[in-house]
Structures are given as structure tokens and as C-alpha cells.
Write an enzyme that holds these catalytic residues in place. Structure first.
Site, PDB file in Angstrom:
ATOM      1  N   LYS A 189       0.842  -1.187   0.000  1.00  0.00           N
ATOM      2  CA  LYS A 189       0.000   0.000   0.000  1.00  0.00           C
ATOM      3  C   LYS A 189       0.886   1.250   0.000  1.00  0.00           C
ATOM      4  CE  LYS A 189      -0.797   0.823   4.911  1.00  0.00           C
ATOM      5  NZ  LYS A 189      -0.510   2.233   5.065  1.00  0.00           N
ATOM      6  N   HIS A 223      -0.756  -5.264   5.888  1.00  0.00           N
ATOM      7  CA  HIS A 223      -0.271  -6.155   6.947  1.00  0.00           C
ATOM      8  C   HIS A 223      -1.312  -6.382   8.042  1.00  0.00           C
ATOM      9  CE1 HIS A 223       0.743  -2.283   8.776  1.00  0.00           C
ATOM     10  NE2 HIS A 223       0.639  -2.911   9.917  1.00  0.00           N
ATOM     11  N   LYS A 227      -2.620 -10.084  10.756  1.00  0.00           N
ATOM     12  CA  LYS A 227      -2.658 -10.197  12.213  1.00  0.00           C
ATOM     13  C   LYS A 227      -3.622 -11.303  12.635  1.00  0.00           C
ATOM     14  CE  LYS A 227      -1.537  -5.355  13.090  1.00  0.00           C
ATOM     15  NZ  LYS A 227      -0.276  -5.525  13.806  1.00  0.00           N
ATOM     16  N   GLU A 282      -3.380   5.479  17.479  1.00  0.00           N
ATOM     17  CA  GLU A 282      -1.919   5.428  17.537  1.00  0.00           C
ATOM     18  C   GLU A 282      -1.468   6.423  18.588  1.00  0.00           C
ATOM     19  OE1 GLU A 282       0.271   3.701  15.767  1.00  0.00           O
ATOM     20  OE2 GLU A 282      -0.940   2.833  14.161  1.00  0.00           O
ATOM     21  N   ASP A 302      -4.306   7.247   5.448  1.00  0.00           N
ATOM     22  CA  ASP A 302      -3.244   6.474   6.100  1.00  0.00           C
ATOM     23  C   ASP A 302      -3.777   5.242   6.827  1.00  0.00           C
ATOM     24  OD1 ASP A 302      -0.406   6.316   6.833  1.00  0.00           O
ATOM     25  OD2 ASP A 302      -1.105   6.628   8.883  1.00  0.00           O
ATOM     26  N   HIS A 354      -6.620  -0.170   6.388  1.00  0.00           N
ATOM     27  CA  HIS A 354      -6.713  -1.061   7.555  1.00  0.00           C
ATOM     28  C   HIS A 354      -8.139  -1.139   8.117  1.00  0.00           C
ATOM     29  CE1 HIS A 354      -2.484  -0.755   7.326  1.00  0.00           C
ATOM     30  NE2 HIS A 354      -2.316   0.301   8.085  1.00  0.00           N
ATOM     31  N   LYS A 384      -4.004   9.868  15.460  1.00  0.00           N
ATOM     32  CA  LYS A 384      -2.612   9.907  15.928  1.00  0.00           C
ATOM     33  C   LYS A 384      -2.611  10.685  17.240  1.00  0.00           C
ATOM     34  CE  LYS A 384      -0.412   8.371  12.161  1.00  0.00           C
ATOM     35  NZ  LYS A 384       0.422   7.164  12.199  1.00  0.00           N
ATOM     36  N   LYS A 417      -1.822   3.045  22.030  1.00  0.00           N
ATOM     37  CA  LYS A 417      -2.018   2.370  20.746  1.00  0.00           C
ATOM     38  C   LYS A 417      -3.042   1.254  20.948  1.00  0.00           C
ATOM     39  CE  LYS A 417       0.661  -0.603  17.618  1.00  0.00           C
ATOM     40  NZ  LYS A 417       0.889   0.106  16.352  1.00  0.00           N
TER      41      LYS A 417
END
Lengths: 516, 361
Positions: free
Chosen positions: A173, A203, A207, A241, A260, A265, A365, A370
Site C-alpha cells: 500500500k 499487513h 494479524k 496510535e 493512512d 486497515h 494519531k 495504541k
């Protein structure tokens, strides 16, 4: 015909998931991802005996690096980042001898022909039948050149399914920055390879907990009957995050949190949470269901954006005992930037199962910690039996929360009688934690995804139409924001859970955000 | 050190056999109430080890080592001759380790019993009472195969785990076949650590016949030679049993004497006959006990996998470059964890075992 049918000794060894001998070529091999994630993942797979004896890795990048130096760099990366670290000195020599480096420019066709010759030498020396995986670990601007030259050099050709030797391409990505660029990228990819040869990697899908969403829903009899608008009041998805943008100001100014984290995700998590049971776990059956969810997400009209979307920017604050600067004070960020570091969305999935159930999604953010989680908040019991007795009722609804990271697990909140002579009800939580129940650490996401690609299993990779569907939905928000011009965005203090406007988004519906 | 501290540090606490669960409950309540350390008790299996001698001690140690991978309640029952103490004595202890990521202390429970003389008659009822409800039961037996391993316990075992790496040749393998029949009849699943140890070897061998070589040479095999160490003799027979079942080899006919040092056989297969030689020799061949497997075809093609020192295997095959590949050996605790998982139920084991038994019959 699958390899299991071609080789009788392979039959019933499928559980072992050992791929056929192949070579993985990593474009952009001198970059951080190769050293921190890709080769450490390959090393851990080798330690776990999940790679065939004839497996090779070829790094390809602009800088000239001798094989030995490249191996030393990869060894250092494995020592620092591999799940199975430190590197076992007795194993490394045989793994190192399967790692090579080839220098070349991404836009130089001759370099690809030289790469092809090198790959043939490696095939011959290591007994590989020409199976290849090309991993594009490069900035998006390099992708068109690489795809074009892979095609022109004949390293990648259009192949029917199950063709041998196989050629597969992994694309990192971002898959475009909007619908138009995503379509262009899909066309570029389609000009050299069939869709089934393309593995778009996110990714998050590697998970364990993301995969467990499907297991939880479709391997258990108790959850799926409740997983719909009859019982679910609303769904909350959080991707927080604690870090800021960490020096990536130039990138983040162009991206914002919506590109982002949300488009990729978190929309993948929305798809897995909301999709119908697929008819099989095969890649296309699964992705057919996921894309239906993205297409069923009710588009927000321009005049509905302000009502359903909150964007914000973090200001200076404190996270984990450390003072952090505000977003606009970060290097590479404009002093009058309106790029969002936080977004909260309210949307509906217009289908039979989810009609009328709001989905609330937030990503940010500079949050206190997290955490990524999905929470299904259930409707209250239809009749408040205990309230009539004048005792303390359960104020909190039942919640099934799936924690994706960190501390992966699942919790179910319900009311329980407090021991004693009165009928007092208190919320309690039934917890499942991966680390507690299974002891061992789950494999890294890249281990799972690289292995799946080598095995030809695209279930956990994103298909082109999923990418376009998600950009189509997100695009309207970007369009509205562009139309609003430089209108100031709300702010929130770094280390908080977001702006008051995001709380108001739920409070208007008589709900509130969970504290994850 | 308080009783609770002794308990969570792994020391055995003597308890009344009538009150084991109550004592455990009380110890856990105390251990989690003082706020000093976050303690979690976890349990995915009941693991029963029963017996005495060296095999029992090894099985206990293996079960204890594996709980960090698969949390389990261990029910460890030592059978002793009569005399020297009460018929039944019991202790409890906790086996704790830091959970991945640190912070939380993750604990499995151990219940130790010593049954002396006639005290053994109390064991089945105690096991039935002490097995955690709704959690599967595994019986672990090392040091030779007891075909009554599950049936004598008086509990419905979900899985029986043995180790052909412990077998002493033909008699144990026959006992294993009987155990396999018995377990299949009552729905218990049989797992073998020796079979799991063979996994990487079988995969490497299978990979030799992927393209470009392909599976065609397997139809032309004329000779199969296998060298194994003494402790690997039964595992070697299992390996041949697997080949025979996968490649459709006919019944093995001995060509000479078959004994503790091996033997030779003739087997029919698709395009004729092949000669099988198994040589059992003294020496160290790693935990799987296999030194070498070499196969030749009637066309002179050769395929071989051989031990090449610690953590390495040498592969030679016509049409492929010879090379040494990494072959990390899994610790037995990891194998036991695998045996308690999905791969602990491998239908191939039963067919390989049946064919292996023909060789040693």
C-alpha cells in the site's frame, strides 16, 4: 492441478503449509522494510520449517551491494527484528546462502534482463523450477516503472490459474491516493498480470486477531445469530496510535489519517466485521463478501459530511509521560495545515443484516495509547425486570470487544449479581487473551502473508475492486473537504481521545465512545 | 515464605485428598488478592501422566515444560508398591511463567498424587473428579507403549500421546498398533511425538518430487535403503509405513532374517518390485533417529536425505543440486504442544502404523 495432486508424498501434508521451491525478488531491498520486516519474517519461517529447502531471496535496488554485505545487513536485521531472535549461528549459514543481491535501476529494462539471467542461475544452482514472487517494496512512484519492465522483460506474464512455474507480484500500500489513481494502478497491474497473480498487501490482514474475527463469527454457533440488527445496537471501530507522525510530515500532509489508516486497515476490519458468511475460505469467495460490504456502505452526500464526519488535528500535549509537539509544529507540516490527524465517522451498511445499525469509526494519531479494536454494543434487555424491585440496574450495555492490537483478545461484558443479600447488578468482563490461552506469541503478520503468497493463497490480500470501492466511498469526504477550502479544523490535545466534536457525534444518538 | 508464595513459586503444597479443589481455589484467591503480581490461571487441557520409573519422570518433566506453550492442568500420578506411607497422598503446586509481553504471571496447576499398593484403585475416581470440566483430557505415556494407557485410567481420554522414539523395536510397535485400534474404537485420538518429529523429514523428502523432478521417479523405485539408530528403529518403520501407504506398495515379504539390526524385504509396487533394506546401528542420529534414506530407481536415478550433523540435513537428488539445508530440531515440549493441537490428529499416522507393523510382525 495443485501440487498435492501432482505429488503423492505431498498429499495430506497440506497442514504443514510448505510452499513449492521459489525465489522471492524484493524490489527496494535496500529499504527499511526489507531489513526490519521481510527478511526477518523469512528467517522466522525458515526456523519454523515452513520454507522449502530450495527457497531463495534476491534483493534488487539501485545501490551496488555485494551479496556478502547484503547478507550481513539482513543478518543484523534478523538479529534485531525477527520473532525468532537472536539468529541461530548454526542455522544462519544455510539461510544466508539462499540470499542474493542484484543491483539495478527500476526504470532500466536492461537491469531486468540481467535480473532474469541471475534468477535462472539461481534456479539451476538451487533446484528451483522458475517459481517467482516479486515483492514491490518501493514508493508508489516507482510501481509503474517496475510493473512495465517486469512485463517487458518477460519476468511476469499473464498466466492461467495454477500455472507452473508461477509468477506472483506483491504490491505494498498505498494502492493509489484516490479513486482515479487506484484505477490507474489497477490498469497498470492488469496490463502485465492477471488479478489472481496480484497480491495487494495490507499487513493488518496478517494479524492473528483480524483472522480470528472470521473464526469467531463463522466457527462458533453462539455469536452469528446475534450478529445483526436484531441484537446489535451499534458497532464501534477504533484505530488509535499513540505516536504522532514521527518525522513523516511531508508524507502525512498529503495523506491524512483517512488515507493512512481508514481507507485500508480500518475498512478491511469493517468488511470482515460486517460481511456475510462466505461460501468457502477461498480467496475470491471471501473477497466477494468483503467487497459487498464496501459497496453497501451508504454514500454520504455532500450536505451530510459535516453531520457524520469529524476531522481534527492534535495540538501539543503529553503521551506516556512525555511532552509531544502539536501536529503543526512537526517538521514538514505547514503552519496553516488542515490535514486531519484524527477522524471519526458515522455510517450505515445498507443491507438486510445491518439496516439501521450505525457504525462509528475513529482513527487518530497522538492518542493516549495504541489500540485497535472492534466492539459490538448490544441492545438492552427488552424488559427491565430488576428495576421494578427498586435495585440498581445494569446501566452498561453488553459489549463484545475484539482487541486486534496490542494484547490481542476478546472480551464480553455482561451484568452479574454482586454477592450479598441485595440484588445489585454490576458489569463484569469475561476475557480471552491470546497470550494467556495459547502461551506462545503469534507469528508476525508478514510471516503469514509471505507464506500465503508463496502458497498461492490470496485470501488475506486485497483485490482490485475492494480498493476501488473503498476509495469511492472515501472520495466524497475528500471532495467535501476540498470544497470547504482552508476552513479551520477542530483540535484535540495529544494524549486525549479526540475532540469534543467526536463525542458529540455519538451523543446526538444517545451513545458514547467506549474507553478502549 | 508464605504458603501462597511457595505455591506460585512451584513448590508442592501437601493437601487433603478430599479437599484438593477447595485448597486450590483458596490458594488462587489468596495469590490474586494481594495485588503484588497479576496472576492468571489458564487451562486448555487436562494432561494425565501415570506410572513410575524413568519414563514417568520424563513424561512429568515434558508435561511441565510444555505448559508454557499449552496451559494445562497436570494430573501426575505415581504408582508405588504398598508400604511406607498412606495409600494416597496428594500435593498441589503451580507452574508459572511470565506471559509473552511480560507483566502477567501465567500459571498452570499441577496436582501430584502418589498411590501406594491398593491405593491405585482410587485413582480413576480421583482423576474423574479432578479433571477440569469441559476441557479435554490427554494421557501422556513415555518409556514404552502401554496399549491400555487410556482404558485403564477410567476417564474418557480425548487424546493419547506416545513417543515411538522410546519404542524398543517390534514388540512396542505392535503394542502401538493395538493402542491405535483401541483408541480408534472409542473415539480417542492417538498422537505420536516420533511421528511429529518425522514431519520435517517427510516434507523434505516430498519436496524432492515437486516440479521440476516430479513424482514420476517414485513409480520406478527399485531400492529403498534406510539407516536408523537403535532408538529410531520404530520411527524408521513408521517412515517406511508412510511411504508404503502413500505409494501403494504391496505387502512386504522378508528376504532374510529380520532382527534387532534390521532386515531386508521385497515389496511389489506399480511397475514391479522394489528391495527394502533397513539397517539399525548404534550411534547418535539426532532425536528422530534417522541417519539416511536413499532411494534408487530402475533408471539409475538417486534420491537421498541424510543426517549432516546438528541441525542440518544433506539432500541429494538426480536433477537437483546437492545441498545441505537447515533442519532445526523441535524441542519435545514443542512437539507435545503440537500433539495437543490440530496436527496431533493425523489420519496418516494410523495407515503408516498399520503398514509399519507388517514389517515387524
Amino acid at each position: 492441478m495443485g501440487i498435492d495432486e501432482l505429488n503423492p508424498l505431498r498429499a495430506d501434508l497440506a497442514d504443514e503449509r510448505l510452499p513449492e521451491p521459489c525465489t522471492m525478488v524484493i524490489f527496494g531491498a535496500s529499504g527499511d522494510l526489507t531489513k526490519r520486516k521481510l527478511v526477518p519474517a523469512i528467517y522466522s519461517l525458515a526456523v519454523d520449517r515452513l520454507l522449502p529447502p530450495s527457497f531463495a531471496v534476491v534483493g534488487f535496488a539501485r545501490r551496488p551491494i555485494p551479496d556478502e554485505d547484503f547478507r550481513a545487513q539482513m543478518r543484523e536485521g534478523c538479529d534485531r527484528h525477527a520473532r525468532r531472535r537472536p539468529v541461530d549461528d548454526r542455522l544462519w549459514p544455510s539461510i544466508a546462502q539462499s540470499i542474493f543481491y542484484q543491483q539495478g535501476n527500476f526504470d532500466d529494462l536492461a537491469a531486468y534482463r540481467a535480473l532474469g539471467e541471475r534468477l535462472e542461475q539461481i534456479d539451476e544452482a538451487r533446484g528451483i523450477a522458475g517459481n517467482r514472487v516479486f515483492y514491490l517494496s518501493v514508493p508508489p512512484t516507482n510501481v509503474p516503472d517496475i510493473l512495465r519492465n517486469l512485463g517487458a522483460s518477460g519476468l511476469v506474464t499473464r498466466q492461467p490459474r495454477d500455472a507452473r512455474p508461477f509468477q506472483r507480484v506483491i504490491v505494498e500500500k498505498p494502492f493509489g491516493v484516490d479513486l482515479e489513481t487506484a484505477r490507474v494502478l489497477n490498469q497498470q497491474v492488469a496490463s502485465v498480470a492477471e488479478e489472481h497473480q496480484i497480491y495487494r498487501i495490507d499487513h493488518y490482514l496478517g494479524k492473528e486477531t483480524v483472522q480470528n474475527l472470521m473464526v469467531l463469527r463463522f466457527a462458533n454457533g453462539i455469536f452469528e445469530p446475534l450478529w445483526n440488527n436484531h441484537f446489535v445496537d451499534h458497532v464501534q471501530i477504533t484505530g488509535a496510535e499513540s505516536l504522532g507522525i514521527e518525522g513523516r510530515g511531508n508524507y502525512f500532509e498529503q495523506a491524512g489519517i483517512l488515507r493512512d489508516m481508514v481507507q485500508n486497515h480500518l475498512f478491511q476490519i469493517v468488511s470482515l466485521t460486517a460481511m456475510e458468511p462466505p461460501i468457502s475460505t477461498g480467496a475470491d469467495d471471501l473477497r466477494d463478501e468483503k467487497v459487498k460490504v464496501l459497496k453497501a456502505m451508504r454514500p454520504l452526500a455532500e450536505n451530510e459530511i459535516d453531520e457524520n464526519v469529524v476531522r481534527a488535528q492534535y495540538t501539543a500535549g503529553s503521551i506516556a509521560g512525555k511532552q509531544v509537539p502539536g501536529y503543526r509544529a512537526e517538521p514538514g507540516v505547514a503552519a496553516d495545515s488542515v490535514t486531519e490527524t484524527y477522524v471519526a465517522l458515522r455510517f450505515f451498511v445498507d443491507n438486510w443484516r445491518w439496516a439501521g445499525v450505525p457504525f462509528y469509526l475513529r482513527a487518530g494519531k497522538g492518542m493516549p495509547k495504541k489500540v485497535t479494536e472492534v466492539a459490538l454494543v448490544f441492545k438492552r434487555a427488552p424488559h427491565r425486570l430488576f428495576a421494578r424491585l427498586g435495585v440498581t440496574e445494569l446501566d452498561e450495555p453488553n459489549v463484545l470487544a475484539i482487541r486486534i492490537q496490542p494484547d490481542e483478545g476478546i472480551s464480553l461484558r455482561f451484568g452479574s449479581k454482586v454477592p450479598g443479600p441485595t440484588t445489585e447488578i454490576h458489569p463484569v468482563s469475561m476475557e480471552f487473551r491470546y497470550a494467556s490461552s495459547f502461551g506462545a506469541e503469534p507469528p508476525e503478520a508478514y510471516e503469514r502473508l509471505l507464506l500465503d503468497c508463496a502458497l498461492g493463497d490470496a485470501s488475506l490480500f486485497i483485490r482490485g475492486d475492494e480498493v476501488e470501492a473503498s476509495w469511492q466511498w472515501i472520495g466524497r469526504i475528500h471532495q467535501a473537504w476540498r470544497a470547504a477550502g482552508g476552513r479551520s479544523v477542530p483540535t484535540y490535545e495529544a494524549g486525549s481521545w479526540g475532540p469534543p466534536e467526536a463525542d458529540a457525534l455519538l451523543e446526538r444518538d444517545g451513545r458514547r465512545w467506549r474507553r478502549p | 515464605m508464605t504458603t501462597v508464595e511457595q505455591f506460585t513459586s512451584g513448590e508442592r503444597i501437601g493437601v487433603d485428598v478430599q479437599a484438593i479443589e477447595r485448597e486450590l481455589g483458596s490458594l488462587w484467591r489468596e495469590a490474586t488478592s494481594d495485588g503484588r503480581q497479576s496472576v492468571t490461571r489458564a487451562c486448555l487441557w487436562n494432561v494425565v501422566v501415570r506410572g513410575n520409573g524413568e519414563g514417568f519422570d520424563r513424561a512429568c518433566a515434558l508435561a511441565q515444560a510444555s505448559v508454557s506453550l499449552v496451559p494445562a492442568r497436570l494430573l501426575l500420578v505415581r504408582l508405588e508398591p504398598a508400604g511406607g506411607g498412606p495409600e494416597i497422598e496428594t500435593w498441589v503446586s503451580a507452574n508459572c511463567h511470565l506471559a509473552p509481553g511480560g507483566g502477567k504471571l501465567l500459571c498452570s496447576e499441577e496436582i501430584w498424587m502418589v498411590a501406594r499398593g491398593d491405593g491405585a484403585r482410587h485413582v480413576p475416581a480421583l482423576l474423574r473428579a479432578l479433571a477440569v470440566p469441559d476441557v479435554p483430557i490427554c494421557v501422556l505415556g513415555l518409556g514404552g507403549v502401554d496399549p491400555r494407557a487410556a482404558s485403564d485410567l477410567g476417564v474418557d481420554a480425548d487424546r493419547v500421546v506416545v513417543d515411538t522414539g522410546d519404542c524398543e523395536g517390534g514388540r512396542d510397535l505392535e503394542a502401538l498398533v493395538r493402542l491405535a485400534h483401541a483408541t480408534r474404537a472409542n473415539g480417542t485420538r492417538l498422537a505420536d511425538l516420533g511421528w511429529l518429529r518425522l514431519g520435517p523429514f517427510r516434507l523434505l523428502l516430498a519436496a524432492l518430487f515437486d516440479p521440476p523432478v516430479g513424482a514420476e521417479p517414485l513409480q520406478r523405485l527399485s531400492t529403498v535403503r534406510l539407516r536408523a539408530s537403535r532408538h529410531g528403529a520404530a520411527t524408521a518403520a513408521l517412515l517406511v509405513g508412510w511411504l508404503a501407504s502413500r505409494l501403494g506398495w504391496g505387502t512386504a515379504r522378508p528376504r532374510g532374517a529380520v532382527g534387532p539390526n534390521g532386515g531386508t524385504w521385497t515389496l511389489s509396487h506399480g511397475r514391479g518390485e522394489l528391495a527394502l533394506e533397513i539397517e539399525v546401528a548404534d550411534g547418535d542420529a539426532g532425536r528422530d533417529g534417522i541417519y539416511e534414506l536413499a532411494m534408487e530407481t530402475s533408471a539409475g536415478e538417486r534420491f537421498g536425505i541424510a543426517d549432516a550433523g546438528p541441525r542440518a540435513i544433506r539432500i541429494e537428488a538426480t536433477g537437483l543440486p546437492a545441498r545441505v539445508v537447515a533442519a532445526p530440531e523441535r524441542p519435545d515440549a514443542e512437539l507435545l504442544a503440537i500433539a495437543l493441537g490440530r496436527r496431533g490428529h493425523d489420519p496418516l499416522l494410523a495407515t503408516a502404523l498399520a503398514r509399519a507393523a507388517e514389517l515387524v510382525a
